[in-house]
Scaffold this motif. Sequence first.
Motif, mmCIF file in Angstrom:
data_model
loop_
_atom_site.group_PDB
_atom_site.id
_atom_site.type_symbol
_atom_site.label_atom_id
_atom_site.label_comp_id
_atom_site.label_asym_id
_atom_site.label_seq_id
_atom_site.Cartn_x
_atom_site.Cartn_y
_atom_site.Cartn_z
ATOM 1 N N ASP A 54 -3.845 -5.799 4.202
ATOM 2 C CA ASP A 54 -5.261 -5.840 4.574
ATOM 3 C C ASP A 54 -6.056 -5.016 3.551
ATOM 4 N N ASN A 55 -7.097 -5.589 2.994
ATOM 5 C CA ASN A 55 -7.900 -4.909 1.970
ATOM 6 C C ASN A 55 -8.543 -3.620 2.460
ATOM 7 N N ARG A 56 -8.644 -3.439 3.770
ATOM 8 C CA ARG A 56 -9.260 -2.219 4.305
ATOM 9 C C ARG A 56 -8.281 -1.048 4.373
ATOM 10 N N VAL A 57 -6.983 -1.316 4.189
ATOM 11 C CA VAL A 57 -5.985 -0.246 4.202
ATOM 12 C C VAL A 57 -6.082 0.525 2.888
ATOM 13 N N LYS A 58 -6.222 1.840 3.002
ATOM 14 C CA LYS A 58 -6.284 2.713 1.835
ATOM 15 C C LYS A 58 -4.878 3.216 1.510
ATOM 16 N N VAL A 59 -4.643 3.456 0.231
ATOM 17 C CA VAL A 59 -3.345 3.928 -0.234
ATOM 18 C C VAL A 59 -3.557 5.226 -0.997
ATOM 19 N N ALA A 60 -2.802 6.247 -0.611
ATOM 20 C CA ALA A 60 -2.862 7.523 -1.315
ATOM 21 C C ALA A 60 -1.506 7.797 -1.947
ATOM 22 N N LEU A 61 -1.521 8.273 -3.174
ATOM 23 C CA LEU A 61 -0.306 8.671 -3.877
ATOM 24 C C LEU A 61 -0.395 10.171 -4.111
ATOM 25 N N ASN A 62 0.521 10.895 -3.501
ATOM 26 C CA ASN A 62 0.555 12.356 -3.616
ATOM 27 C C ASN A 62 -0.790 12.998 -3.254
ATOM 28 N N GLY A 63 -1.403 12.485 -2.192
ATOM 29 C CA GLY A 63 -2.631 13.073 -1.666
ATOM 30 C C GLY A 63 -3.921 12.576 -2.277
ATOM 31 N N LYS A 64 -3.852 11.678 -3.250
ATOM 32 C CA LYS A 64 -5.062 11.144 -3.884
ATOM 33 C C LYS A 64 -5.173 9.655 -3.604
ATOM 34 N N LEU A 66 -5.959 5.964 -4.099
ATOM 35 C CA LEU A 66 -6.043 5.099 -5.276
ATOM 36 C C LEU A 66 -7.240 4.172 -5.150
ATOM 37 N N GLU A 67 -8.021 4.085 -6.202
ATOM 38 C CA GLU A 67 -9.152 3.158 -6.192
ATOM 39 C C GLU A 67 -8.661 1.725 -6.243
ATOM 40 N N ASP A 68 -7.571 1.503 -6.958
ATOM 41 C CA ASP A 68 -6.974 0.173 -7.075
ATOM 42 C C ASP A 68 -5.510 0.289 -6.670
ATOM 43 N N ARG A 69 -5.194 -0.157 -5.461
ATOM 44 C CA ARG A 69 -3.826 0.019 -4.968
ATOM 45 C C ARG A 69 -2.808 -0.771 -5.784
ATOM 46 N N ALA A 70 -3.264 -1.776 -6.522
ATOM 47 C CA ALA A 70 -2.363 -2.520 -7.397
ATOM 48 C C ALA A 70 -1.836 -1.638 -8.527
ATOM 49 N N SER A 71 -2.472 -0.500 -8.757
ATOM 50 C CA SER A 71 -2.032 0.425 -9.799
ATOM 51 C C SER A 71 -0.938 1.372 -9.307
ATOM 52 N N LEU A 72 -0.514 1.229 -8.062
ATOM 53 C CA LEU A 72 0.515 2.105 -7.500
ATOM 54 C C LEU A 72 1.794 2.066 -8.330
ATOM 55 N N GLU A 73 2.294 3.233 -8.670
ATOM 56 C CA GLU A 73 3.601 3.401 -9.303
ATOM 57 C C GLU A 73 4.207 4.657 -8.708
#
Length: 89
Positions: A54-64, A66-73
């Motif tokens: 769902d586009n409304r779900v936010k993703v945080a990596l190590n507490g930050k 991500l503006e673009d969750r597709a950039s998750l690594e």
Amino acid sequence: MSEPVRVVYLGKLADIACRDQSRLDVHSGPIGWSDLIHILENQVSQGLGQAVSDNRVKVALNGKILEDRASLEASEGDEVALLPPVSGG
């Protein structure tokens, strides 16, 4: 021995996953967004991958967040938090 990636589920996502977190082994490099969706759907809980997509779900990596969750690594020892939309007023 590698340290797993910790995935934290908040709100309704924890209900769908039937847990508040998972530990994912990182054997073949960082976990990207599409990898994460596949793992969640096939190894954690059916329906979780779709809910997290769902586009409304936010993703945080190590507490930050991500503006673009597709950039998750996510690599060894990282924490990925999945934050569902908040309703109310």
